[in-house]
Design an enzyme around this catalytic site. Structure first.
Site, PDB file in Angstrom:
ATOM      1  N   THR A  34      61.083  44.319  61.692  1.00  0.00           N
ATOM      2  CA  THR A  34      61.992  45.391  62.088  1.00  0.00           C
ATOM      3  C   THR A  34      61.484  45.907  63.430  1.00  0.00           C
ATOM      4  OG1 THR A  34      62.065  45.975  59.758  1.00  0.00           O
ATOM      5  CG2 THR A  34      63.060  47.540  61.284  1.00  0.00           C
ATOM      6  N   SER A 126      38.150  43.042  54.758  1.00  0.00           N
ATOM      7  CA  SER A 126      37.967  44.006  53.669  1.00  0.00           C
ATOM      8  C   SER A 126      37.653  45.392  54.198  1.00  0.00           C
ATOM      9  CB  SER A 126      36.822  43.565  52.756  1.00  0.00           C
ATOM     10  OG  SER A 126      36.609  44.572  51.772  1.00  0.00           O
ATOM     11  N   LYS A 180      36.265  36.071  50.625  1.00  0.00           N
ATOM     12  CA  LYS A 180      36.964  37.346  50.394  1.00  0.00           C
ATOM     13  C   LYS A 180      37.424  37.447  48.940  1.00  0.00           C
ATOM     14  CE  LYS A 180      39.010  41.285  51.199  1.00  0.00           C
ATOM     15  NZ  LYS A 180      40.098  41.545  50.370  1.00  0.00           N
ATOM     16  N   HIS A 183      34.498  38.353  46.912  1.00  0.00           N
ATOM     17  CA  HIS A 183      34.266  39.786  47.180  1.00  0.00           C
ATOM     18  C   HIS A 183      35.151  40.625  46.254  1.00  0.00           C
ATOM     19  CE1 HIS A 183      35.726  43.531  48.975  1.00  0.00           C
ATOM     20  NE2 HIS A 183      34.535  43.670  49.554  1.00  0.00           N
ATOM     21  N   ASN A 184      36.420  40.260  46.182  1.00  0.00           N
ATOM     22  CA  ASN A 184      37.332  41.052  45.355  1.00  0.00           C
ATOM     23  C   ASN A 184      37.019  40.918  43.873  1.00  0.00           C
ATOM     24  OD1 ASN A 184      38.535  41.529  47.829  1.00  0.00           O
ATOM     25  ND2 ASN A 184      40.584  41.558  46.961  1.00  0.00           N
ATOM     26  N   GLU A 187      34.321  43.180  43.370  1.00  0.00           N
ATOM     27  CA  GLU A 187      34.924  44.527  43.462  1.00  0.00           C
ATOM     28  C   GLU A 187      35.526  44.928  42.108  1.00  0.00           C
ATOM     29  OE1 GLU A 187      37.680  45.082  46.895  1.00  0.00           O
ATOM     30  OE2 GLU A 187      39.186  45.619  45.403  1.00  0.00           O
ATOM     31  N   ARG A 285      41.719  44.736  33.101  1.00  0.00           N
ATOM     32  CA  ARG A 285      42.909  45.209  33.834  1.00  0.00           C
ATOM     33  C   ARG A 285      44.176  44.750  33.123  1.00  0.00           C
ATOM     34  NH1 ARG A 285      42.566  45.750  40.384  1.00  0.00           N
ATOM     35  NH2 ARG A 285      40.402  46.422  40.454  1.00  0.00           N
TER      36      ARG A 285
HETATM   37  C1  6PG Z   1      39.452  45.146  50.296  1.00  0.00           C
HETATM   38  C2  6PG Z   1      40.281  45.207  49.054  1.00  0.00           C
HETATM   39  C3  6PG Z   1      41.699  44.958  49.442  1.00  0.00           C
HETATM   40  C4  6PG Z   1      42.682  45.401  48.427  1.00  0.00           C
HETATM   41  C5  6PG Z   1      42.921  44.440  47.355  1.00  0.00           C
HETATM   42  C6  6PG Z   1      42.594  44.931  45.979  1.00  0.00           C
HETATM   43  O1  6PG Z   1      38.504  44.382  50.274  1.00  0.00           O
HETATM   44  O2  6PG Z   1      39.776  45.843  51.250  1.00  0.00           O
HETATM   45  O3  6PG Z   1      39.865  44.274  48.133  1.00  0.00           O
HETATM   46  O4  6PG Z   1      41.818  43.646  49.827  1.00  0.00           O
HETATM   47  O5  6PG Z   1      42.504  46.665  47.953  1.00  0.00           O
HETATM   48  O6  6PG Z   1      44.260  44.161  47.516  1.00  0.00           O
HETATM   49  O7  6PG Z   1      43.538  44.500  45.184  1.00  0.00           O
HETATM   50  P1  6PG Z   1      44.093  44.814  43.789  1.00  0.00           P
HETATM   51  O8  6PG Z   1      45.454  45.391  44.077  1.00  0.00           O
HETATM   52  O9  6PG Z   1      44.150  43.483  43.181  1.00  0.00           O
HETATM   53  O10 6PG Z   1      43.207  45.800  43.114  1.00  0.00           O
END
Ligand code: 6PG
Length: 466
Positions: A34, A126, A180, A183-184, A187, A285
């Site tokens: 857009t 991230s 990454k 990493h998640n 996380e 989750r």
């Molecule tokens: C980061 C986070 C980012 C995001 C993910 C989490 O490293 O900045 O991981 O990538 O918050 O999308 O995803 P969920 O929606 O799966 O919790």
């Protein structure tokens, strides 16, 4: 004016990254599907507006960038990335670089890198919006020479740990997006363990949200110091005027997910890399979203007792459990990265991965600096065996056991913490129980087993002759 770099996709993350690039001193051309979004973005950029060129069309975007060009894609992961590449590539020169900075599945990045008709990088970014705006952690993948062309920009915009940029090339093709994803996964597990301890404090120890927030604040001054503990303290401490009470108490207990944690778990299974704490977090989750089924379960079976007798668990024991659980979860994540490195023919730099995670990213924590040191000593050794972390585990695993045991007794679910404990116990048991499984496999399928006493393989039990 010729821009240093281009960016497509001015959603929350794209806009924040573009402002970061401009603020760091680079001229940037931006385009959004857009068109008005690009103009409004540039107009709203204040002092940085002079560094930002909004483009009307993709052709204008390409023309606005100095050669050889580099254009960052910040569009939703999946088909939108393929469509954008398809539209952009024909407009670009043979040396022009496309950088996918979204949360792509690394298999897609592998495919795109192989199919690319020009330079292509996939980079994991991230740190959420705040990180994108003021310094994310960046995990790069693709041909090294292509990374080197833009490394000065990516390093400049990245977070810094004591002056060292948190932006590193991880390896070929999808290596950056793979790192990454892990990493998640970590996380997810880190967040889940914090949520489990929150549950014990709330339901087992009857604490109010603000007091729980204060516990996290205190922990953030010790070995658990990390972004996730810090924000958990703030989340628990937040007051809601509408509810006239803690905001946390009115947030629905069903967690969203975009899939990166799930990708990690699926890949871990393909690699036969054990990451049970991450698996438990993804399962938790999924379970969290089944609210009606959980309500029906509670109506049928009755709520678990949950409230612990006074003095059963202390803040100190819970902190110990978190320390041990965290180490075990990271140990699993790094071991998975090591397995992938071998399986995919990448030379993933484990110590560097710990280093780029020290600042900017969601899992940044003090412990990552010690992890970087331990992985520098020996990148192939499981982190739980590294002396520093072995000592921490020796001091804290009893706390983890106590918390998991009390959780089980009082019906306080602690799936990630207990998976971490089961991993720890399995990993310190030389003589396991899979001899029974081998016996069973041989019994029903003559799969053969190896003997402990003489080392002979392909052996069968007496049932083979029945
Ligand atoms: C980061 C986070 C980012 C995001 C993910 C989490 O490293 O900045 O991981 O990538 O918050 O999308 O995803 P969920 O929606 O799966 O919790």
């Amino acid at each position: 004016m010729s821009s240093d770099i281009g960016l497509i996709g001015l959603g929350t993350m794209g806009a924040a990254l573009a402002l970061n690039i401009a603020e760091t001193g680079f001229d940037i051309a931006v385009w959004n599907r857009t068109t008005s979004v690009a103009h409004d973005f540039a107009k709203g950029a204040g002092d940085l507006a002079s560094r930002i060129t909004p483009a009307e069309t993709l052709e204008d975007l390409v023309a606005a960038i100095s050669e050889p060009r580099a254009i960052i894609l910040m569009v939703p992961a999946g088909e939108a990335v393929d469509a954008q590449i398809e539209a952009l590539r024909p407009l670009m020169g043979p040396d022009d670089l496309i950088i996918d900075a979204g949360n792509a599945n690394f298999h897609d990045t592998n495919r795109r890198a192989r199919a690319a008709t020009g330079p292509f990088l996939g980079i994991g970014v991230s740190g959420g919006e705040e990180g994108a705006r003021h310094g994310p952690s960046i995990m790069g993948g693709g041909i090294r020479a292509h990374w080197d062309r833009v490394a000065h920009i990516l390093e400049a915009i990245s977070a810094k740990y004591n002056g060292t940029p948190c932006a590193t090339w991880m390896g070929e093709e999808g290596a950056g997006h793979f790192v990454k994803a892990v990493h998640n996964g970590i996380e997810y597990a880190d967040m889940q363990m914090i949520a489990e301890v929150y549950g014990i404090l709330r339901d087992g120890m009857n604490m109010r949200a603000a007091d729980i927030g204060a516990v996290f604040d205190r922990w953030n001054e010790g070995p658990l110091r990390s972004y996730l503990i810090e924000i958990s303290g703030k989340v628990a401490g937040a007051y809601d005027t509408a509810a006239n009470g803690p905001l946390l108490d009115v947030i629905v207990d069903a967690a969203g997910q975009k899939g990166t944690g799930r990708w990690t778990v699926i890949e871990a299974q393909h690699l036969a890399a054990p990451v049970p704490a991450i698996e438990a977090a993804v399962v938790a989750r999924n379970l969290s979203s089944q609210r009606d089924a959980r309500a029906a379960g509670e109506a049928l079976f009755g709520a678990a007792p949950k409230e612990l007798p006074e003095g059963t668990l202390s803040e100190t024991v819970l902190e110990q459990a978190m320390i041990a659980g965290k180490i075990l979860c990271y140990a699993q994540g790094f071991a998975m990265i090591s397995a992938a490195s071998d399986a995919f023919g990448w030379a993933l730099p484990l110590p560097d991965i710990a280093r780029v995670w020290r600042e900017g990213c969601i899992i940044r924590s003090d412990m990552l600096n010690d992890m970087a040191a331990a992985l520098t000593e020996d990148p192939d050794r499981n982190l739980m065996l590294a002396p520093h972390f072995a000592n921490l585990l020796k001091m804290n695993h009893d706390g983890l056991r106590e918390v998991v045991a009390q959780g089980a007794l009082y019906g306080l679910p602690v799936p990630a913490l207990s998976s971490g404990l089961a991993y720890f116990d399995a990993m310190r048991t030389h003589r396991g129980t899979a001899n029974m499984i081998q016996g069973q496999r041989d019994f029903f399928g003559l799969h053969g087993f190896e003997r402990l006493d003489d080392g002979s393989t392909g052996q069968h039990g007496p049932w083979a002759h029945d």
